[in-house]
Design a protein around this motif. Structure first.
Motif, PDB file in Angstrom:
ATOM      1  N   THR A 175      43.445  42.251  23.610  1.00  0.00           N
ATOM      2  CA  THR A 175      43.071  43.079  24.757  1.00  0.00           C
ATOM      3  C   THR A 175      42.879  42.260  26.033  1.00  0.00           C
ATOM      4  O   THR A 175      42.233  42.725  26.963  1.00  0.00           O
ATOM      5  N   LEU A 176      43.435  41.056  26.073  1.00  0.00           N
ATOM      6  CA  LEU A 176      43.282  40.193  27.253  1.00  0.00           C
ATOM      7  C   LEU A 176      44.077  40.711  28.434  1.00  0.00           C
ATOM      8  O   LEU A 176      45.189  41.224  28.270  1.00  0.00           O
ATOM      9  N   ALA A 177      43.511  40.560  29.616  1.00  0.00           N
ATOM     10  CA  ALA A 177      44.242  40.878  30.838  1.00  0.00           C
ATOM     11  C   ALA A 177      45.363  39.843  31.015  1.00  0.00           C
ATOM     12  O   ALA A 177      45.226  38.700  30.560  1.00  0.00           O
ATOM     13  N   PRO A 178      46.465  40.220  31.666  1.00  0.00           N
ATOM     14  CA  PRO A 178      47.562  39.275  31.860  1.00  0.00           C
ATOM     15  C   PRO A 178      47.112  38.029  32.622  1.00  0.00           C
ATOM     16  O   PRO A 178      46.375  38.108  33.591  1.00  0.00           O
ATOM     17  N   GLY A 179      47.556  36.869  32.156  1.00  0.00           N
ATOM     18  CA  GLY A 179      47.242  35.608  32.815  1.00  0.00           C
ATOM     19  C   GLY A 179      45.998  34.910  32.296  1.00  0.00           C
ATOM     20  O   GLY A 179      45.740  33.761  32.632  1.00  0.00           O
ATOM     21  N   LEU A 180      45.191  35.601  31.462  1.00  0.00           N
ATOM     22  CA  LEU A 180      43.954  34.994  30.967  1.00  0.00           C
ATOM     23  C   LEU A 180      44.174  34.066  29.777  1.00  0.00           C
ATOM     24  O   LEU A 180      43.317  33.245  29.479  1.00  0.00           O
TER      25      LEU A 180
END
Length: 136
Positions: free
Chosen positions: A73-78
């Protein structure tokens, strides 16, 4: 310690070219006049217990490593920040599906749109001294 066959003691002055320098002040392990008590191995030291997340108060800063509980569920780029040590600030509580939980403000260079992360996603290494700017 010896340089070019000449015995040297720690802290002694030595000529190197045109300059005079001091020999390193940390004695070598091979020096015969080693101070006693250095026989303890580093592995025998007790590891420090992990820092309790509940010890982090409002507006405290922490030195922590980002280790998200769920990487799907990570945001993009994290993903590039996983396992990296950064400084986070406890900014308040947020209601989530898991109930109210403390939220930490991300560093400014993290991707836009990612300003907070849950405290449960951080491995806290140290609580840093900080002042509440509203106090005075």
């Amino acid at each position: 310690m010896s340089w070019k066959g000449l015995p040297r003691k720690a802290g002694e002055r030595v000529r190197v070219g045109r300059r005079v320098i001091r020999a390193p002040s940390v004695p070598s392990m091979t020096d015969p006049d080693r101070p006693a008590g250095g026989d303890e191995s580093a592995g025998e030291a007790d590891p420090q217990p992990p820092i309790d997340r509940s010890a982090v108060q409002y507006l405290d800063r922490v030195r922590a490593i980002f280790r998200p509980m769920r990487s799907d569920t990570l945001a993009p780029g994290l993903e590039r920040f996983i396992g990296r040590e950064d400084i986070f600030r406890h900014v308040g509580q947020s209601d989530t599906a898991h109930g109210a939980q403390p939220m930490m403000q991300c560093p400014s260079y993290w991707p836009a749109g990612t300003s907070w992360v849950p405290i449960r996603d951080l491995e806290i290494l140290e609580i840093l001294e900080d002042q509440d700017v509203r106090a005075g």
